[in-house]
Design a protein around this motif. Structure first.
Motif, PDB file in Angstrom:
ATOM      1  N   GLU A  62       0.820  -1.208   0.000  1.00  0.00           N
ATOM      2  CA  GLU A  62       0.000   0.000   0.000  1.00  0.00           C
ATOM      3  C   GLU A  62       0.858   1.264   0.000  1.00  0.00           C
ATOM      4  O   GLU A  62       0.555   2.241  -0.702  1.00  0.00           O
ATOM      5  N   LYS A  63       1.933   1.255   0.782  1.00  0.00           N
ATOM      6  CA  LYS A  63       2.794   2.430   0.908  1.00  0.00           C
ATOM      7  C   LYS A  63       3.945   2.412  -0.092  1.00  0.00           C
ATOM      8  O   LYS A  63       4.803   3.299  -0.052  1.00  0.00           O
ATOM      9  N   ASP A  64       3.950   1.421  -0.967  1.00  0.00           N
ATOM     10  CA  ASP A  64       4.977   1.322  -2.014  1.00  0.00           C
ATOM     11  C   ASP A  64       6.385   1.296  -1.429  1.00  0.00           C
ATOM     12  O   ASP A  64       7.300   1.988  -1.884  1.00  0.00           O
ATOM     13  N   LEU A  65       6.541   0.480  -0.394  1.00  0.00           N
ATOM     14  CA  LEU A  65       7.832   0.337   0.273  1.00  0.00           C
ATOM     15  C   LEU A  65       8.566  -0.921  -0.186  1.00  0.00           C
ATOM     16  O   LEU A  65       9.546  -1.322   0.441  1.00  0.00           O
ATOM     17  N   ALA A  66       8.081  -1.523  -1.271  1.00  0.00           N
ATOM     18  CA  ALA A  66       8.633  -2.790  -1.743  1.00  0.00           C
ATOM     19  C   ALA A  66       9.300  -2.631  -3.100  1.00  0.00           C
ATOM     20  O   ALA A  66       9.017  -1.707  -3.861  1.00  0.00           O
ATOM     21  N   GLN A  67      10.211  -3.557  -3.361  1.00  0.00           N
ATOM     22  CA  GLN A  67      10.892  -3.647  -4.642  1.00  0.00           C
ATOM     23  C   GLN A  67      10.587  -5.010  -5.256  1.00  0.00           C
ATOM     24  O   GLN A  67      10.026  -5.882  -4.602  1.00  0.00           O
ATOM     25  N   PHE A  68      11.009  -5.191  -6.525  1.00  0.00           N
ATOM     26  CA  PHE A  68      10.865  -6.493  -7.170  1.00  0.00           C
ATOM     27  C   PHE A  68      11.547  -7.571  -6.324  1.00  0.00           C
ATOM     28  O   PHE A  68      12.620  -7.323  -5.786  1.00  0.00           O
ATOM     29  N   PRO A  69      10.956  -8.758  -6.209  1.00  0.00           N
ATOM     30  CA  PRO A  69       9.719  -9.226  -6.841  1.00  0.00           C
ATOM     31  C   PRO A  69       8.471  -8.809  -6.064  1.00  0.00           C
ATOM     32  O   PRO A  69       8.465  -8.822  -4.841  1.00  0.00           O
ATOM     33  N   ARG A  70       7.433  -8.466  -6.806  1.00  0.00           N
ATOM     34  CA  ARG A  70       6.165  -8.048  -6.231  1.00  0.00           C
ATOM     35  C   ARG A  70       5.036  -8.802  -6.907  1.00  0.00           C
ATOM     36  O   ARG A  70       5.190  -9.249  -8.044  1.00  0.00           O
ATOM     37  N   ASN A  82      25.502 -20.342  20.932  1.00  0.00           N
ATOM     38  CA  ASN A  82      26.391 -19.192  20.811  1.00  0.00           C
ATOM     39  C   ASN A  82      26.360 -18.455  19.481  1.00  0.00           C
ATOM     40  O   ASN A  82      26.787 -17.292  19.410  1.00  0.00           O
ATOM     41  N   VAL A  83      25.886 -19.084  18.427  1.00  0.00           N
ATOM     42  CA  VAL A  83      25.857 -18.418  17.125  1.00  0.00           C
ATOM     43  C   VAL A  83      24.728 -17.388  17.097  1.00  0.00           C
ATOM     44  O   VAL A  83      23.581 -17.702  17.430  1.00  0.00           O
ATOM     45  N   LEU A  84      25.059 -16.168  16.711  1.00  0.00           N
ATOM     46  CA  LEU A  84      24.063 -15.105  16.650  1.00  0.00           C
ATOM     47  C   LEU A  84      23.260 -15.169  15.356  1.00  0.00           C
ATOM     48  O   LEU A  84      23.771 -15.574  14.305  1.00  0.00           O
ATOM     49  N   VAL A  85      22.000 -14.754  15.464  1.00  0.00           N
ATOM     50  CA  VAL A  85      21.106 -14.676  14.311  1.00  0.00           C
ATOM     51  C   VAL A  85      20.760 -13.211  14.084  1.00  0.00           C
ATOM     52  O   VAL A  85      20.301 -12.523  14.998  1.00  0.00           O
ATOM     53  N   VAL A  86      20.984 -12.742  12.862  1.00  0.00           N
ATOM     54  CA  VAL A  86      20.736 -11.347  12.499  1.00  0.00           C
ATOM     55  C   VAL A  86      19.716 -11.312  11.371  1.00  0.00           C
ATOM     56  O   VAL A  86      19.730 -12.167  10.481  1.00  0.00           O
ATOM     57  N   THR A  87      18.827 -10.329  11.392  1.00  0.00           N
ATOM     58  CA  THR A  87      17.886 -10.146  10.291  1.00  0.00           C
ATOM     59  C   THR A  87      17.946  -8.713   9.800  1.00  0.00           C
ATOM     60  O   THR A  87      18.237  -7.791  10.569  1.00  0.00           O
ATOM     61  N   THR A  88      17.690  -8.528   8.497  1.00  0.00           N
ATOM     62  CA  THR A  88      17.557  -7.185   7.933  1.00  0.00           C
ATOM     63  C   THR A  88      16.118  -6.996   7.472  1.00  0.00           C
ATOM     64  O   THR A  88      15.562  -7.844   6.776  1.00  0.00           O
ATOM     65  N   VAL A  89      15.507  -5.873   7.885  1.00  0.00           N
ATOM     66  CA  VAL A  89      14.118  -5.571   7.581  1.00  0.00           C
ATOM     67  C   VAL A  89      13.928  -4.066   7.433  1.00  0.00           C
ATOM     68  O   VAL A  89      14.788  -3.279   7.829  1.00  0.00           O
ATOM     69  N   HIS A  90      12.793  -3.676   6.891  1.00  0.00           N
ATOM     70  CA  HIS A  90      12.399  -2.256   6.887  1.00  0.00           C
ATOM     71  C   HIS A  90      11.966  -1.884   8.301  1.00  0.00           C
ATOM     72  O   HIS A  90      11.518  -2.735   9.079  1.00  0.00           O
ATOM     73  N   ASP A  91      12.065  -0.620   8.638  1.00  0.00           N
ATOM     74  CA  ASP A  91      11.678  -0.181   9.978  1.00  0.00           C
ATOM     75  C   ASP A  91      10.230  -0.515  10.307  1.00  0.00           C
ATOM     76  O   ASP A  91       9.901  -0.837  11.457  1.00  0.00           O
ATOM     77  N   CYS A  92       9.346  -0.475   9.308  1.00  0.00           N
ATOM     78  CA  CYS A  92       7.935  -0.757   9.576  1.00  0.00           C
ATOM     79  C   CYS A  92       7.671  -2.223   9.868  1.00  0.00           C
ATOM     80  O   CYS A  92       6.582  -2.581  10.328  1.00  0.00           O
ATOM     81  N   GLN A  93       8.654  -3.088   9.602  1.00  0.00           N
ATOM     82  CA  GLN A  93       8.500  -4.514   9.889  1.00  0.00           C
ATOM     83  C   GLN A  93       8.846  -4.855  11.332  1.00  0.00           C
ATOM     84  O   GLN A  93       8.680  -5.998  11.759  1.00  0.00           O
ATOM     85  N   VAL A  94       9.312  -3.872  12.087  1.00  0.00           N
ATOM     86  CA  VAL A  94       9.680  -4.065  13.493  1.00  0.00           C
ATOM     87  C   VAL A  94       8.510  -3.618  14.366  1.00  0.00           C
ATOM     88  O   VAL A  94       8.061  -2.466  14.279  1.00  0.00           O
ATOM     89  N   ASP A 153       6.376  -1.975  16.989  1.00  0.00           N
ATOM     90  CA  ASP A 153       6.668  -0.757  17.750  1.00  0.00           C
ATOM     91  C   ASP A 153       5.721  -0.531  18.915  1.00  0.00           C
ATOM     92  O   ASP A 153       5.648   0.578  19.462  1.00  0.00           O
ATOM     93  N   GLY A 154       4.970  -1.564  19.312  1.00  0.00           N
ATOM     94  CA  GLY A 154       4.033  -1.419  20.413  1.00  0.00           C
ATOM     95  C   GLY A 154       2.656  -0.951  19.991  1.00  0.00           C
ATOM     96  O   GLY A 154       1.786  -0.738  20.839  1.00  0.00           O
ATOM     97  N   GLY A 155       2.464  -0.772  18.690  1.00  0.00           N
ATOM     98  CA  GLY A 155       1.159  -0.332  18.201  1.00  0.00           C
ATOM     99  C   GLY A 155       1.057   1.161  18.003  1.00  0.00           C
ATOM    100  O   GLY A 155      -0.041   1.703  17.905  1.00  0.00           O
ATOM    101  N   VAL A 156       2.202   1.830  17.912  1.00  0.00           N
ATOM    102  CA  VAL A 156       2.206   3.285  17.767  1.00  0.00           C
ATOM    103  C   VAL A 156       1.920   3.691  16.323  1.00  0.00           C
ATOM    104  O   VAL A 156       1.097   4.557  16.044  1.00  0.00           O
ATOM    105  N   GLU A 157       2.637   3.067  15.388  1.00  0.00           N
ATOM    106  CA  GLU A 157       2.491   3.399  13.970  1.00  0.00           C
ATOM    107  C   GLU A 157       1.934   2.201  13.214  1.00  0.00           C
ATOM    108  O   GLU A 157       1.894   1.084  13.723  1.00  0.00           O
ATOM    109  N   GLU A 158       1.532   2.464  11.961  1.00  0.00           N
ATOM    110  CA  GLU A 158       1.071   1.384  11.099  1.00  0.00           C
ATOM    111  C   GLU A 158       2.258   0.568  10.599  1.00  0.00           C
ATOM    112  O   GLU A 158       3.369   1.083  10.488  1.00  0.00           O
ATOM    113  N   PRO A 159       2.060  -0.718  10.324  1.00  0.00           N
ATOM    114  CA  PRO A 159       0.780  -1.450  10.343  1.00  0.00           C
ATOM    115  C   PRO A 159       0.368  -1.962  11.716  1.00  0.00           C
ATOM    116  O   PRO A 159      -0.680  -2.566  11.872  1.00  0.00           O
ATOM    117  N   TRP A 160       1.191  -1.678  12.727  1.00  0.00           N
ATOM    118  CA  TRP A 160       0.974  -2.273  14.046  1.00  0.00           C
ATOM    119  C   TRP A 160      -0.198  -1.648  14.781  1.00  0.00           C
ATOM    120  O   TRP A 160      -0.879  -2.328  15.557  1.00  0.00           O
TER     121      TRP A 160
END
Length: 367
Positions: A63-71, A218-230, A232-239
């Motif tokens: 909806e907010k056009d925050l995505a790239q190919f593939p869509r 002991n092995v760490l797991v890291v993820t990369t995401v857009h800020d809106c995918q984190v 936030d407690g329900g402050v901003e959309e989509p949460w």
């Protein structure tokens, strides 16, 4: 490690057209089988709360056009605007800089992460998509197998990994120092992660930890995401809308307690993340949930086992070693997978951005 980096006899013998044709054929078959699943059948999945989160995040990114190919991004790890910026930020982590072997998922938003692994002289461990055509491949730039004059860009797609990577078996010895995964959504408080619903990140973690190639403690797991995918407690959309929906459902069900998060209870095999990296920030999870170790065979459905030959091989081998039959998990409805449309652009159509040992354990069901 020398065995892992040994040159393949003749890389030129790789039939690129046949590989791509076979991959697309299998994708089409999977889509035809799974896309027919009706929305109401999602209620039969083990963790329906994850599908509420997925839909909310996928819809918002489109909806907010925050995505790239593939869509469209639905039913996939979404390739978000700023994915390359997040990858560059990830590469500043001391844990990344000190790692020798980094496992990275094969999805599009983590392609720049794979590039940076190779550019920094590390060994990249990457799975074949959906573990359908094999297990893992290793790649290291500037070796006999992959000379330094070969552009790194040629190595970072699934096709490039298949063409130039060195396939490894279940039983080879190597050590994974860092794991990078893609996500649809993550919780910064507990590290709870929602993927695309197929469960391969958990399966791969289970296999590697069971085979001794990864230290689950002991092995760490890291993820990369857009800020809106984190979350936030329900402050901003989509949460914000998702939390409102959850509150309304609780009232309808006569529940008196108010939910503070849409993230439900993780299943035993779910792998939480330690570090969340977005285009703008690095978040270290303070109260990470415990990580699993090994494959949980009693949770692995017959439907998922039937899809993955390497799991069938591991289960058979483990049963022979133990002299007993390992348990099977309950039947499950597998979710649909994404359709891949080169021209799909969503509502805005921007799509650019910069990122153009097994006793009774062991299975991974769909999350």
């Amino acid at each position: 490690m020398s065995k892992l980096l040994a040159s393949v006899d003749d890389k030129s013998s790789f039939d690129e057209q046949a590989y791509e044709s076979d991959r697309l054929s299998k994708d089409a078959k999977a889509m035809a089988e799974m896309k027919q699943i009706a929305t109401e059948e999602f209620s039969k999945l083990r963790t329906p709360w994850k599908w509420k989160i997925r839909k909310a995040v996928w819809d918002y990114l489109e909806e907010k056009d925050l995505a790239q190919f593939p869509r469209p991004v639905h039913h996939r790890i979404p390739n978000f605007i700023g994915a390359d910026d997040a990858a560059e930020r990830l590469a500043t982590l001391p844990e990344f800089q000190s790692a020798n072997m980094v496992k990275v998922n094969p999805d599009t938003p983590q392609r720049q992460v794979r590039h940076l692994v190779l550019e920094n002289g590390k060994t990249l461990l990457t799975p074949q998509p959906r573990l359908r055509t094999g297990f893992f491949s290793t790649l290291k730039h500037g070796t006999e197998a992959i000379p330094s004059d070969l552009p790194i860009e040629a190595l970072t797609s699934s096709k490039g990994a298949a063409k130039y990577g060195t396939p490894i078996t279940l039983y080879e010895k190597y050590t994974v120092d860092l794991v990078v995964v893609g996500s649809t959504a993550v919780c910064p408080n507990t590290g709870a992660r929602v993927g695309k619903g197929e469960g391969f990140a958990e399966l791969e973690w289970g296999i590697l930890s069971q085979q001794g190639n990864l230290d689950a403690d002991n092995v760490l797991v890291v993820t990369t995401v857009h800020d809106c995918q984190v979350f936030d407690g329900g402050v901003e959309e989509p949460w914000k809308s998702l939390m409102k929906q959850l509150e309304e459902e609780q009232k309808e069900n006569g529940e008196t307690t108010t939910a503070t998060s849409p993230f439900g209870t993780l299943t035993q095999h779910d792998v939480p993340v330690d570090i969340i990296v977005t285009p703008t920030q690095i978040i270290h999870v303070s109260n990470r949930l415990p990580k699993p170790s090994g494959v949980y065979w009693d949770l692995l459905s017959p439907q998922k086992l039937a899809q993955i030959r390497v799991l069938q091989e591991l289960k058979k081998r483990t049963e022979e070693e133990l002299g007993e039959t390992l348990p099977s998990g309950p039947d499950e409805v597998l979710p649909p997978i994404a359709s891949r449309k080169r021209g799909g652009r969503g509502r805005g159509g921007r799509g650019r951005g910069r990122g153009g040992r097994g006793r009774g354990r062991g299975g991974r069901g769909t999350d």
